[in-house]
Design a protein around this motif. Structure first.
Motif, short mmCIF file in Angstrom:
data_model
loop_
_atom_site.label_atom_id
_atom_site.label_comp_id
_atom_site.label_asym_id
_atom_site.label_seq_id
_atom_site.Cartn_x
_atom_site.Cartn_y
_atom_site.Cartn_z
N GLN A 31 0.82 -1.21 0.00
CA GLN A 31 0.00 0.00 0.00
C GLN A 31 0.85 1.26 0.00
O GLN A 31 0.56 2.22 -0.70
N SER A 123 -9.78 -3.59 -0.95
CA SER A 123 -8.68 -3.55 0.02
C SER A 123 -9.07 -2.75 1.27
O SER A 123 -8.46 -2.89 2.32
N TYR A 129 -4.37 -4.87 6.74
CA TYR A 129 -3.76 -3.54 6.74
C TYR A 129 -4.15 -2.77 8.00
O TYR A 129 -5.33 -2.71 8.38
#
Length: 258
Positions: A31, A123, A129
């Motif tokens: 990312q 995502s 994340y």
């Protein structure tokens, strides 16, 4: 997704350009790498077209997420400002974020009112994340009053305070410097020691940045703070951020580490 954006903008008379990230992709910190690649692609395109201002769509919830993420990483006062609404980049491009005080829900309401559909990034649901895990607690915080509007107000006040701090730190930095070139900086050590800890940390951060102007992140804030704490009358020397720190009598000599 890019084709949908182009299709949506065409009836509005807005030109659209899709920029493609070519080449191999990293297996870790994807990312972060993708964000850097996006900005590089857009910056290069803007420069090629002599475009000065690049507007991006970060909104109020993104700002809250950014500040919480930085807090979790142990940021200092500067990091708590979050993203700035106007930010001049090193390449002369001016980054503008006009939506930082607008909530995510307000943007969706605007799209609904105009019967414009939007795309959900999968995502954004992936809890691998850290940003996604932080994003999931923002709704709770908003109910307690931590709204995008209040975060924007906090960011603005902190930004003004940092401008004042930087003004005085710049004066102190110039006052303590005895000698400076591209490979070595000498500082009056006794004057330096008499400054508050925050001032010393900021001066060392500037020293490292001046000797390594091309490095994006030359040294971590925690490491600079630790070095400052170690500095005293008996300080001999240390290395940090590609620099060597040595004390010689009443002079702190900072040179490039080879």
């Amino acid at each position: 997704e890019a084709k949908y954006v182009a299709k949506t903008l065409k009836p509005l008379g807005i030109k659209h350009k899709t920029l493609v990230w070519e080449g191999d992709k990293p297996k870790t910190r994807l990312q972060e790498a993708a964000r850097d690649a996006r900005y590089q692609l857009m910056a290069d395109y803007c420069q090629s077209k002599k475009i000065t201002y690049l507007f991006v769509a970060h909104h109020g919830n993104d700002q809250i997420e950014t500040i919480l993420f930085r807090m979790a990483k142990g940021t200092g006062v500067d990091g708590l400002v979050g993203m700035r609404s106007v930010q001049e980049m090193d390449n002369g491009l001016v980054l503008v974020r006009p939506l930082l005080s607008v909530s995510h829900d307000a943007l969706l309401d605007t799209l609904r009112a105009r019967k414009i559909d939007w795309i959900k990034d999968p995502s954004n649901e992936n809890e691998r994340y850290a940003r996604v895990r932080i994003r999931n607690i923002i709704d709770v915080l908003e109910k307690e009053g931590l709204t995008p509007e209040r975060m924007a107000s906090l960011s603005s006040r902190l930004s003004s305070s940092i401008d004042v701090i930087d003004y005085f730190i710049d004066k102190e930095y110039k006052n303590t410097i005895l000698y400076k070139d591209t490979e070595r900086i000498e500082i009056n050590y006794n004057e330096f020691l008499g400054l508050p800890i925050e001032a010393k940390s900021r001066i060392l951060k500037q020293v490292i940045a001046d000797l390594h102007p091309s490095k994006k992140y030359p040294a971590r804030l925690e490491d600079i703070d630790r070095l400052v704490v170690r500095m005293g009358e008996n300080f001999k020397g240390s290395t940090l951020g590609g620099c060597i720190f040595k004390k010689k009598k009443d002079v702190l000599i900072v040179g490039l580490e080879h």
